[in-house]
Motif scaffolding. Structure first.
Motif, PDB file in Angstrom:
ATOM      1  N   ALA A   9      86.114  13.492  25.244  1.00 31.33           N
ATOM      2  CA  ALA A   9      85.447  12.253  26.108  1.00 31.33           C
ATOM      3  C   ALA A   9      84.577  12.791  27.203  1.00 31.33           C
ATOM      4  N   GLY A  10      84.885  13.964  27.564  1.00 33.77           N
ATOM      5  CA  GLY A  10      83.925  14.529  28.713  1.00 33.77           C
ATOM      6  C   GLY A  10      82.488  15.054  28.041  1.00 33.77           C
ATOM      7  N   LEU A  11      82.710  15.531  26.915  1.00 25.48           N
ATOM      8  CA  LEU A  11      81.492  15.840  26.442  1.00 25.48           C
ATOM      9  C   LEU A  11      80.601  14.767  25.896  1.00 25.48           C
ATOM     10  N   ALA A  12      81.340  13.682  25.266  1.00 31.34           N
ATOM     11  CA  ALA A  12      80.483  12.369  25.072  1.00 31.34           C
ATOM     12  C   ALA A  12      79.906  11.787  26.221  1.00 31.34           C
ATOM     13  N   VAL A  13      80.379  11.946  27.401  1.00 34.46           N
ATOM     14  CA  VAL A  13      79.900  11.524  28.539  1.00 34.46           C
ATOM     15  C   VAL A  13      78.496  12.314  28.953  1.00 34.46           C
ATOM     16  N   VAL A  14      78.628  13.580  28.896  1.00 30.16           N
ATOM     17  CA  VAL A  14      77.632  14.563  29.187  1.00 30.16           C
ATOM     18  C   VAL A  14      76.324  14.305  28.014  1.00 30.16           C
ATOM     19  N   LEU A  15      76.635  14.017  26.890  1.00 30.42           N
ATOM     20  CA  LEU A  15      75.818  13.730  26.096  1.00 30.42           C
ATOM     21  C   LEU A  15      74.975  12.710  26.107  1.00 30.42           C
ATOM     22  N   LEU A  16      75.661  11.679  26.733  1.00 28.58           N
ATOM     23  CA  LEU A  16      75.036  10.160  26.988  1.00 28.58           C
ATOM     24  C   LEU A  16      74.107  10.198  28.120  1.00 28.58           C
ATOM     25  N   VAL A 286      70.394  20.382  23.541  1.00 26.28           N
ATOM     26  CA  VAL A 286      71.504  19.823  24.269  1.00 26.28           C
ATOM     27  C   VAL A 286      72.733  19.757  23.835  1.00 26.28           C
ATOM     28  N   THR A 287      72.629  19.017  22.461  1.00 23.48           N
ATOM     29  CA  THR A 287      73.897  18.800  21.676  1.00 23.48           C
ATOM     30  C   THR A 287      74.616  20.112  21.180  1.00 23.48           C
ATOM     31  N   ALA A 288      73.791  21.249  21.056  1.00 25.13           N
ATOM     32  CA  ALA A 288      74.039  22.378  20.498  1.00 25.13           C
ATOM     33  C   ALA A 288      74.882  22.910  21.638  1.00 25.13           C
ATOM     34  N   PHE A 289      74.257  23.019  22.816  1.00 21.25           N
ATOM     35  CA  PHE A 289      74.669  23.647  24.039  1.00 21.25           C
ATOM     36  C   PHE A 289      76.109  23.130  24.296  1.00 21.25           C
ATOM     37  N   VAL A 290      76.117  21.859  24.255  1.00 21.93           N
ATOM     38  CA  VAL A 290      77.412  20.949  24.509  1.00 21.93           C
ATOM     39  C   VAL A 290      78.467  21.524  23.532  1.00 21.93           C
ATOM     40  N   LEU A 291      78.328  21.614  22.317  1.00 21.20           N
ATOM     41  CA  LEU A 291      79.128  21.926  20.961  1.00 21.20           C
ATOM     42  C   LEU A 291      79.607  23.414  21.306  1.00 21.20           C
ATOM     43  N   ILE A 292      78.657  24.209  21.823  1.00 21.31           N
ATOM     44  CA  ILE A 292      79.150  25.649  21.910  1.00 21.31           C
ATOM     45  C   ILE A 292      80.278  25.769  23.026  1.00 21.31           C
ATOM     46  N   ASN A 293      79.734  24.899  24.036  1.00 21.62           N
ATOM     47  CA  ASN A 293      80.855  24.785  25.385  1.00 21.62           C
ATOM     48  C   ASN A 293      82.144  24.207  24.800  1.00 21.62           C
ATOM     49  N   LEU A 294      82.389  23.182  23.995  1.00 22.49           N
ATOM     50  CA  LEU A 294      83.439  22.707  23.475  1.00 22.49           C
ATOM     51  C   LEU A 294      84.278  23.868  22.614  1.00 22.49           C
ATOM     52  N   LEU A 295      83.403  24.673  21.716  1.00 24.11           N
ATOM     53  CA  LEU A 295      84.149  25.998  21.097  1.00 24.11           C
ATOM     54  C   LEU A 295      84.828  26.791  22.076  1.00 24.11           C
ATOM     55  N   VAL A 296      84.051  26.948  23.144  1.00 25.24           N
ATOM     56  CA  VAL A 296      84.600  28.105  24.087  1.00 25.24           C
ATOM     57  C   VAL A 296      85.974  27.345  24.903  1.00 25.24           C
ATOM     58  N   ASP A 297      85.959  26.148  24.919  1.00 29.22           N
ATOM     59  CA  ASP A 297      87.232  25.430  25.597  1.00 29.22           C
ATOM     60  C   ASP A 297      88.242  25.669  24.523  1.00 29.22           C
TER      61      ASP A 297
END
Length: 309
Positions: A9-16, A286-297
């Motif tokens: 949910a947080g990443l969806a907001v960041v992407l938006l 930006v999407t790739a950056f966000v997905l990498i952060n998700l994998l780190v989490d």
């Protein structure tokens, strides 16, 4: 599951928010989007009308953004004014080069950086000093200087690797991408080595490690069970940040070695004022950056379940 849902949910907001900024910032160019699209050309009334119709510039801004976002979610980024092709097709034909380059560099960073950090942290002495000096040298040298030196020595001088082009087929591509991947990874590997060394040294001096030694456990058992797992959390953090940074760094490396990837496409699009490509590539990165952060989490939660609460 709740941890994953919260992160998504947080990443969806960041992407938006990122998509809104990507779309809106180009409208802040002096003279508006038409000035950006036309550049130094005046354009005939027919050309101006065609461009305004293509980008729906007569519609309200919010309506244009929502329409663009809806198309982007389906993979439709519009058409390139310069190449006269669909932007999605242009990105699709180049994304493999960038993905392979970043993936190759990630392997080199993870293997080289963690190995050097472990050796320095566990062995110490002259080996620690040598790795420290080497990492300082790598960190102080800009990637474009490293790329030029590698090309001069290993391509022009020794003829071991090609200078330009991405190659064809997986093995040939990896062969062509060896020097670019080394160029992209050296500074990040050196930084990861320092973080790994510091984390290992800190864990070696902790009370529970001293207790394990006092109870007679072997050094290998202590390192494997008590040091590496606890030291891995900051290492994972830095590795994730490095991988995300590689996406931006690939822009420079792709131009040094004439690789036809997303980075070189992005630079040309800016110089040619290709509105649609600039927006699409930035959104993809930006999407790739966000997905990498998700994998780190997710890696955090696997290493220490307390972090997912």
């Amino acid at each position: 599951m709740s941890f994953l849902l919260k992160r998504l949910a947080g990443l969806a907001v960041v992407l938006l928010v990122a998509s809104f900024l990507v779309y809106g910032l180009l409208y802040l160019v002096p003279g508006g989007p038409m000035a950006f699209l036309l550049g130094n050309r005046s354009g005939t009334p027919e050309q101006v009308a065609a461009i305004r119709a293509q980008y729906r510039l007569d519609d309200p801004f919010l309506l244009r953004y929502l329409s663009w976002l809806g198309d982007a979610l389906t993979g439709d980024f519009g058409s390139s004014l310069v190449y006269r092709q669909e932007v999605a097709a242009l990105i699709g034909s180049r994304v493999a080069t960038t993905v392979l380059l970043v993936g190759y560099a990630t392997v080199l960073i993870s293997a080289g950086g963690i190995a050097m950090g472990l050796l320095a942290g566990l062995r110490g002495g002259r080996l620690d000093t040598a790795i420290g000096v080497l990492s300082s040298l790598f960190l102080a040298t800009p990637p474009f200087v490293v790329g030029v030196l590698l090309a001069i020595v290993f391509s022009v001088g020794l003829g071991w690797f090609p200078v330009f082009g991405p190659g064809e087929g997986l093995l040939d591509r990896l062969y062509h991408l060896t020097l670019p991947a080394i160029t992209l990874s050296l500074a990040s590997a050196a930084f990861l080595a320092r973080i790994t060394r510091a984390s290992v040294r800190e864990e070696l001096n902790r009370e529970h490690v001293e207790t394990a030694r006092a109870r007679g456990f072997g050094e290998r058992h202590i390192v494997r069970r008590h040091v590496l797992r606890n030291a891995s959390i900051p290492v994972v953090t830095v590795t994730g940040l490095n991988i995300a940074g590689l996406i931006a760094g690939s822009v420079v490396v792709e131009n040094i070695f004439a690789l036809d990837g997303l980075g070189s496409l992005f630079v040309r699009a800016i110089l040619q004022r290709d509105f649609a490509i600039v927006q699409a590539v930035v959104l993809v990165l930006v999407t790739a950056f966000v997905l990498i952060n998700l994998l780190v989490d997710l890696c955090y939660s696997a290493l220490d379940p307390r972090l997912s609460r």
